[in-house]
Design an enzyme around this catalytic site. Structure first.
Site, PDB file in Angstrom:
ATOM      1  N   ARG A  27       0.806  -1.217   0.000  1.00 35.68           N
ATOM      2  CA  ARG A  27       0.000   0.000   0.000  1.00 35.68           C
ATOM      3  C   ARG A  27       0.839   1.266   0.000  1.00 35.68           C
ATOM      4  O   ARG A  27       0.306   2.377  -0.135  1.00 35.68           O
ATOM      5  CB  ARG A  27      -0.916   0.012   1.230  1.00 35.68           C
ATOM      6  CG  ARG A  27      -1.870  -1.150   1.280  1.00 35.68           C
ATOM      7  CD  ARG A  27      -2.669  -1.124   2.546  1.00 35.68           C
ATOM      8  NE  ARG A  27      -3.629  -0.039   2.542  1.00 35.68           N
ATOM      9  CZ  ARG A  27      -4.891  -0.148   2.161  1.00 35.68           C
ATOM     10  NH1 ARG A  27      -5.351  -1.293   1.755  1.00 35.68           N
ATOM     11  NH2 ARG A  27      -5.701   0.886   2.194  1.00 35.68           N
ATOM     12  N   TRP A  74       2.605   6.100   1.864  1.00 38.17           N
ATOM     13  CA  TRP A  74       2.720   6.596   0.500  1.00 38.17           C
ATOM     14  C   TRP A  74       2.514   8.110   0.630  1.00 38.17           C
ATOM     15  O   TRP A  74       1.420   8.571   0.997  1.00 38.17           O
ATOM     16  CB  TRP A  74       1.653   5.971  -0.408  1.00 38.17           C
ATOM     17  CG  TRP A  74       1.837   6.352  -1.840  1.00 38.17           C
ATOM     18  CD1 TRP A  74       2.685   5.770  -2.736  1.00 38.17           C
ATOM     19  CD2 TRP A  74       1.178   7.403  -2.544  1.00 38.17           C
ATOM     20  NE1 TRP A  74       2.587   6.401  -3.954  1.00 38.17           N
ATOM     21  CE2 TRP A  74       1.671   7.404  -3.868  1.00 38.17           C
ATOM     22  CE3 TRP A  74       0.210   8.350  -2.202  1.00 38.17           C
ATOM     23  CZ2 TRP A  74       1.237   8.310  -4.835  1.00 38.17           C
ATOM     24  CZ3 TRP A  74      -0.220   9.251  -3.164  1.00 38.17           C
ATOM     25  CH2 TRP A  74       0.297   9.224  -4.466  1.00 38.17           C
ATOM     26  N   ASN A  98      -4.325   7.158   7.180  1.00 38.00           N
ATOM     27  CA  ASN A  98      -4.373   6.890   5.731  1.00 38.00           C
ATOM     28  C   ASN A  98      -5.448   7.804   5.167  1.00 38.00           C
ATOM     29  O   ASN A  98      -6.589   7.756   5.616  1.00 38.00           O
ATOM     30  CB  ASN A  98      -4.730   5.415   5.492  1.00 38.00           C
ATOM     31  CG  ASN A  98      -5.017   5.122   4.034  1.00 38.00           C
ATOM     32  OD1 ASN A  98      -4.545   5.815   3.142  1.00 38.00           O
ATOM     33  ND2 ASN A  98      -5.800   4.085   3.786  1.00 38.00           N
ATOM     34  N   GLY A  99      -5.095   8.646   4.197  1.00 33.40           N
ATOM     35  CA  GLY A  99      -6.081   9.564   3.617  1.00 33.40           C
ATOM     36  C   GLY A  99      -5.527  10.973   3.539  1.00 33.40           C
ATOM     37  O   GLY A  99      -4.309  11.170   3.615  1.00 33.40           O
ATOM     38  N   GLU A 479      -2.835  -0.904 -22.253  1.00 41.76           N
ATOM     39  CA  GLU A 479      -2.458  -1.630 -21.036  1.00 41.76           C
ATOM     40  C   GLU A 479      -1.001  -2.109 -21.116  1.00 41.76           C
ATOM     41  O   GLU A 479      -0.259  -2.028 -20.136  1.00 41.76           O
ATOM     42  CB  GLU A 479      -3.431  -2.801 -20.817  1.00 41.76           C
ATOM     43  CG  GLU A 479      -3.043  -3.811 -19.746  1.00 41.76           C
ATOM     44  CD  GLU A 479      -2.974  -3.261 -18.331  1.00 41.76           C
ATOM     45  OE1 GLU A 479      -3.267  -2.066 -18.131  1.00 41.76           O
ATOM     46  OE2 GLU A 479      -2.589  -4.021 -17.424  1.00 41.76           O
ATOM     47  N   LYS A 483       1.804  -1.061 -18.428  1.00 47.44           N
ATOM     48  CA  LYS A 483       2.553  -2.067 -17.664  1.00 47.44           C
ATOM     49  C   LYS A 483       4.052  -1.829 -17.804  1.00 47.44           C
ATOM     50  O   LYS A 483       4.796  -1.852 -16.833  1.00 47.44           O
ATOM     51  CB  LYS A 483       2.186  -3.431 -18.224  1.00 47.44           C
ATOM     52  CG  LYS A 483       1.718  -4.561 -17.474  1.00 47.44           C
ATOM     53  CD  LYS A 483       0.769  -4.613 -16.366  1.00 47.44           C
ATOM     54  CE  LYS A 483       0.250  -3.396 -15.701  1.00 47.44           C
ATOM     55  NZ  LYS A 483      -1.093  -3.516 -15.198  1.00 47.44           N
ATOM     56  N   GLU A 486       5.230   1.493 -15.999  1.00 46.69           N
ATOM     57  CA  GLU A 486       5.155   1.571 -14.535  1.00 46.69           C
ATOM     58  C   GLU A 486       6.198   0.706 -13.826  1.00 46.69           C
ATOM     59  O   GLU A 486       6.615   1.047 -12.724  1.00 46.69           O
ATOM     60  CB  GLU A 486       3.744   1.294 -14.008  1.00 46.69           C
ATOM     61  CG  GLU A 486       3.283  -0.133 -14.065  1.00 46.69           C
ATOM     62  CD  GLU A 486       1.875  -0.310 -13.509  1.00 46.69           C
ATOM     63  OE1 GLU A 486       1.549   0.296 -12.491  1.00 46.69           O
ATOM     64  OE2 GLU A 486       1.105  -1.083 -14.116  1.00 46.69           O
ATOM     65  N   HIS A 502      -1.729  10.017 -38.374  1.00 46.54           N
ATOM     66  CA  HIS A 502      -2.236  11.351 -38.063  1.00 46.54           C
ATOM     67  C   HIS A 502      -1.286  12.097 -37.119  1.00 46.54           C
ATOM     68  O   HIS A 502      -1.700  13.038 -36.454  1.00 46.54           O
ATOM     69  CB  HIS A 502      -3.642  11.244 -37.480  1.00 46.54           C
ATOM     70  CG  HIS A 502      -4.612  10.618 -38.436  1.00 46.54           C
ATOM     71  ND1 HIS A 502      -5.128  11.287 -39.516  1.00 46.54           N
ATOM     72  CD2 HIS A 502      -5.096   9.346 -38.521  1.00 46.54           C
ATOM     73  CE1 HIS A 502      -5.920  10.478 -40.212  1.00 46.54           C
ATOM     74  NE2 HIS A 502      -5.909   9.288 -39.617  1.00 46.54           N
ATOM     75  N   LYS A 602      -0.297   0.434  -4.368  1.00 49.38           N
ATOM     76  CA  LYS A 602      -1.546  -0.202  -4.785  1.00 49.38           C
ATOM     77  C   LYS A 602      -2.666   0.424  -3.960  1.00 49.38           C
ATOM     78  O   LYS A 602      -2.427   0.918  -2.873  1.00 49.38           O
ATOM     79  CB  LYS A 602      -1.452  -1.703  -4.475  1.00 49.38           C
ATOM     80  CG  LYS A 602      -2.281  -2.529  -5.414  1.00 49.38           C
ATOM     81  CD  LYS A 602      -1.805  -3.951  -5.461  1.00 49.38           C
ATOM     82  CE  LYS A 602      -2.687  -4.755  -6.369  1.00 49.38           C
ATOM     83  NZ  LYS A 602      -2.369  -4.545  -7.785  1.00 49.38           N
TER      84      LYS A 602
HETATM   85  C1  F6R Z   1      -1.693  -0.511 -12.912  1.00 52.60           C
HETATM   86  C2  F6R Z   1      -2.626  -0.510 -11.798  1.00 52.60           C
HETATM   87  C3  F6R Z   1      -3.438   0.713 -11.585  1.00 52.60           C
HETATM   88  C4  F6R Z   1      -4.844   0.333 -11.057  1.00 52.60           C
HETATM   89  C5  F6R Z   1      -5.628   1.601 -10.698  1.00 52.60           C
HETATM   90  C6  F6R Z   1      -7.037   1.278 -10.234  1.00 52.60           C
HETATM   91  O1  F6R Z   1      -1.019  -1.721 -13.012  1.00 52.60           O
HETATM   92  O2  F6R Z   1      -2.710  -1.438 -11.053  1.00 52.60           O
HETATM   93  O3  F6R Z   1      -3.536   1.482 -12.736  1.00 52.60           O
HETATM   94  O4  F6R Z   1      -5.507  -0.393 -12.035  1.00 52.60           O
HETATM   95  O5  F6R Z   1      -4.957   2.294  -9.692  1.00 52.60           O
HETATM   96  O6  F6R Z   1      -7.010   0.487  -9.089  1.00 52.60           O
HETATM   97  P1  F6R Z   1      -8.277  -0.348  -8.649  1.00 52.60           P
HETATM   98  O7  F6R Z   1      -8.514  -1.377  -9.696  1.00 52.60           O
HETATM   99  O8  F6R Z   1      -7.919  -0.928  -7.329  1.00 52.60           O
HETATM  100  O9  F6R Z   1      -9.433   0.612  -8.565  1.00 52.60           O
END
Ligand code: F6R
Length: 607
Positions: A27, A74, A98-99, A479, A483, A486, A502, A602
């Site tokens: 997190r 974070w 958290n927040g 996507e 990937k 990131e 274009h 995450k």
């Molecule tokens: C990229 C990734 C993020 C999540 C985004 C939404 O690999 O994991 O772009 O997809 O932060 O997160 P959720 O799905 O938890 O709402």
């Protein structure tokens, strides 16, 4: 996005706190810290960077005490540093958060007038200082927290510890998740079930506005109006929250490899063991009367929604709008009767997606969510929550959750088509049997690993990479680019292949690899023409296609990956595998931190 743990037990707290923070590190990993009360004295240890720095510090400077709180951060307000690390302490109060406290500047002004000095740049410090100020006024710890909660604006999950109070912990939640764990003569607080997993399987999720007062033998929960609240205690299956790499080098590698199994579980859930009867809560969602669907999500989940647009419009003929949640929520888009609003989220806690959902409440006919965490806020606030059954996803880069989201969204499109009579029984049976065969195709795609690994070594030399796709493969190109950037930090962009001339074609040179995702489907020839335009200008093309595709367009390619044949509709799910493997092995070749890439976390529970 910040992880919280609290322990009020019979044993030394520090080892439990650090162990729980290890499970919460996904997190956030900018800094970590713990605080305990020992013989009445409140003390803390904090360290910038990964948790390992905190555990090293604790070896040299241990922290005793059987009650404690911990945090993995974070950063939002203030750079990652020891000074800004949680727990924040003011006199007899320590707090983890958290927040985001949106009105923290008001508190800072108030505190400044009282002559209080600040030692951090954080919003959270003001929470500790305000509670301390109220306690100086004569409030008890509990009264002081209650008084402050009435004034807090923004989003928070908070846990407090107090000097001289060996048997007290206070927690509160609004906008950020928080759970209470129940033990024998012990009680705990955690951001999620994963944090609490080895401590207990008995969990109560706090609701919006709740405040909980814990001792070792009691938990009292009050709602936002101060009334006693009877929140359900649930048993969480330990299997669902197990966090280990199962022999893989990274969580991401494990999660990529798990896809055949989790997708087959999702298919089993929605179709049963045999036949093509969709087991869908169709009484709850009537697709026959809707005139449009609105799909909203962030990041990878947004790309899953973009793919679903192709499926739902094609199969069920329902117009679909897709938006990123952070844009949707402030755009004030018209949402009225005849609309199904559908939200996709792995964590079910993404702040923008949750806010977009709340915006649609009382406006749309139905609020549907496609989520991985069934107890999450998004799941709980939906009329219908469709589980994706991916299991716990720890790698910050989403992999198995994406393919499971796609699988469930395809089921949504099929069910909508079935209800509206836009798909024949035979076609539904064909797609269903292809879906049942998908896990074995994914296994075959996973077998390309050695080829992808070699290719990734070459890709890791690139400064920029372009991804191209057409139709339902365009969101997958997006996507693939996300990937790669990131986790490998290589700049990557994606275009619908027809868009190339274009503008973006000006970027093509002999240095930039161009990844083309193109199964041999109805649009293949068009994509190949665009690919040829790239090659004619000296571009290096990596074509990901099937044998039929390679037979037609294999000449002059820089590199290729041969995929198994698959039913057209399922190609975005299958082709997610090489996109993920490519990013993974490129990151490994570059030596980046695959599971915890820089600046990311995450579960984005702040705006
Ligand atoms: C990229 C990734 C993020 C999540 C985004 C939404 O690999 O994991 O772009 O997809 O932060 O997160 P959720 O799905 O938890 O709402």
């Amino acid at each position: 996005m910040c992880g919280i743990i609290g322990y009020l037990g019979q044993h030394e707290a520090a080892p439990f706190l650090v162990d729980a923070l290890r499970r919460l590190e996904y997190r956030g990993y900018d800094s970590a810290g713990i605080a305990t009360v020992n013989k009445g004295a409140l003390d803390r240890r904090r360290a910038v960077g990964k948790l390992v720095n905190l555990s090293d510090l604790l070896v040299h400077m241990p922290l005793a005490g059987k009650s404690g709180i911990g945090h993995t951060r974070w950063a939002t307000h203030g750079e990652p540093s020891e000074r800004n690390a949680h727990p924040h302490k003011a006199g007899p109060v320590a707090v983890v958060h958290n927040g985001i406290i949106e009105n923290y500047r008001d508190f800072r002004s108030e505190l400044k007038e009282m002559g209080v000095d600040f030692v951090t740049d954080t919003d959270t410090e003001t929470v500790a200082l305000m509670v301390e100020a109220y306690m100086r006024d004569g409030d008890s710890p509990r009264a002081a927290v209650e008084r402050l909660l009435k004034r807090l604006e923004g989003a928070y999950a908070l846990a407090f510890l107090f000097e001289g109070e060996e048997d007290l912990m206070i927690a509160a939640r609004k906008g950020s998740p928080l759970a209470i764990g129940h033990g024998e003569g012990e009680n705990y607080i955690g951001s999620d079930a994963i944090a609490l997993a080895p401590l207990t399987d008995k969990i109560t999720y706090l609701e919006e506005g709740d405040m909980a007062v814990l001792t070792r033998t009691s938990v009292e929960i009050r709602d936002a109006d101060g009334q006693l609240a009877n929140r359900e205690m649930r048993e969480v299956k330990q299997d669902n929250v197990r966090v280990d790499k199962a022999g893989h080098k990274h969580f991401m590698a494990k999660e990529i490899a798990e896809q055949p199994q989790v997708i087959s579980e999702a298919i089993g859930h929605y179709f049963g063991a045999s036949g093509h009867q969709i087991r869908f809560p169709s009484d709850d969602i009537d697709f026959t009367t809707v005139s449009r669907m609105v799909l909203v999500a962030c990041g990878t989940a947004f790309y899953a929604c973009l793919t679903a647009k192709y499926w739902i419009e094609k199969l069920a003929g329902i117009p679909v709008e897709v938006d990123v949640a952070s844009e949707f929520r402030y755009r004030e888009p018209p949402v009225g009767k005849g609309t199904i609003a559908l939200f996709v989220s792995q964590s079910g806690e993404t702040a923008d997606t949750l806010a977009a959902l709340r915006y649609c409440k009382d406006k749309a006919d139905r609020i549907v969510s496609v989520v991985n965490v069934p107890e999450s806020s998004i799941a709980r606030e939906s009329d219908v929550a469709l589980p994706i059954l991916a299991g716990t996803e720890i790698g910050v880069a989403s992999t198995k959750a994406f393919s499971c989201q796609l699988t469930v969204l395809l089921v949504v499109a099929l069910e909508a088509a079935r209800q509206r009579g836009t798909i024949t029984d035979d076609r539904l049976a064909d797609v269903t049997s292809a879906l049942r065969g998908l896990p074995s195709r994914i296994n075959m795609a996973l077998d390309n690993e050695a080829v992808v690994e070699t290719l990734a070594t070459e890709l890791s030399e690139a400064r920029d990479v372009l991804f191209l796709g057409r139709g339902q493969m365009y969101p997958l190109a997006l996507e693939g680019a996300l990937k790669l950037k990131e986790i490998s930090y290589i700049h990557a962009e994606a275009y619908a292949s027809g868009e190339l001339k274009h503008g973006p074609i000006a970027l093509i040179d002999g240095n930039m690899p161009v990844v083309v995702m193109a199964p041999r489907d109805a649009l293949f020839d068009k994509t190949v023409s665009n690919m040829q335009e790239v090659m004619a200008r000296g571009g290096k093309v990596l074509l990901i296609t099937d044998k039929a595709g390679l037979d037609i367009a294999g000449d002059g390619l820089w590199r290729s990956i041969e995929m198994p044949e698959v039913e057209d509709l399922l190609a975005p799910i299958l082709y997610a595998i090489p996109a993920q493997q490519l990013a993974y092995h490129t990151a490994v070749a570059k030596g980046t931190d695959v599971d915890q890439p820089r600046n990311l976390a995450k579960s984005v529970t702040v705006e």
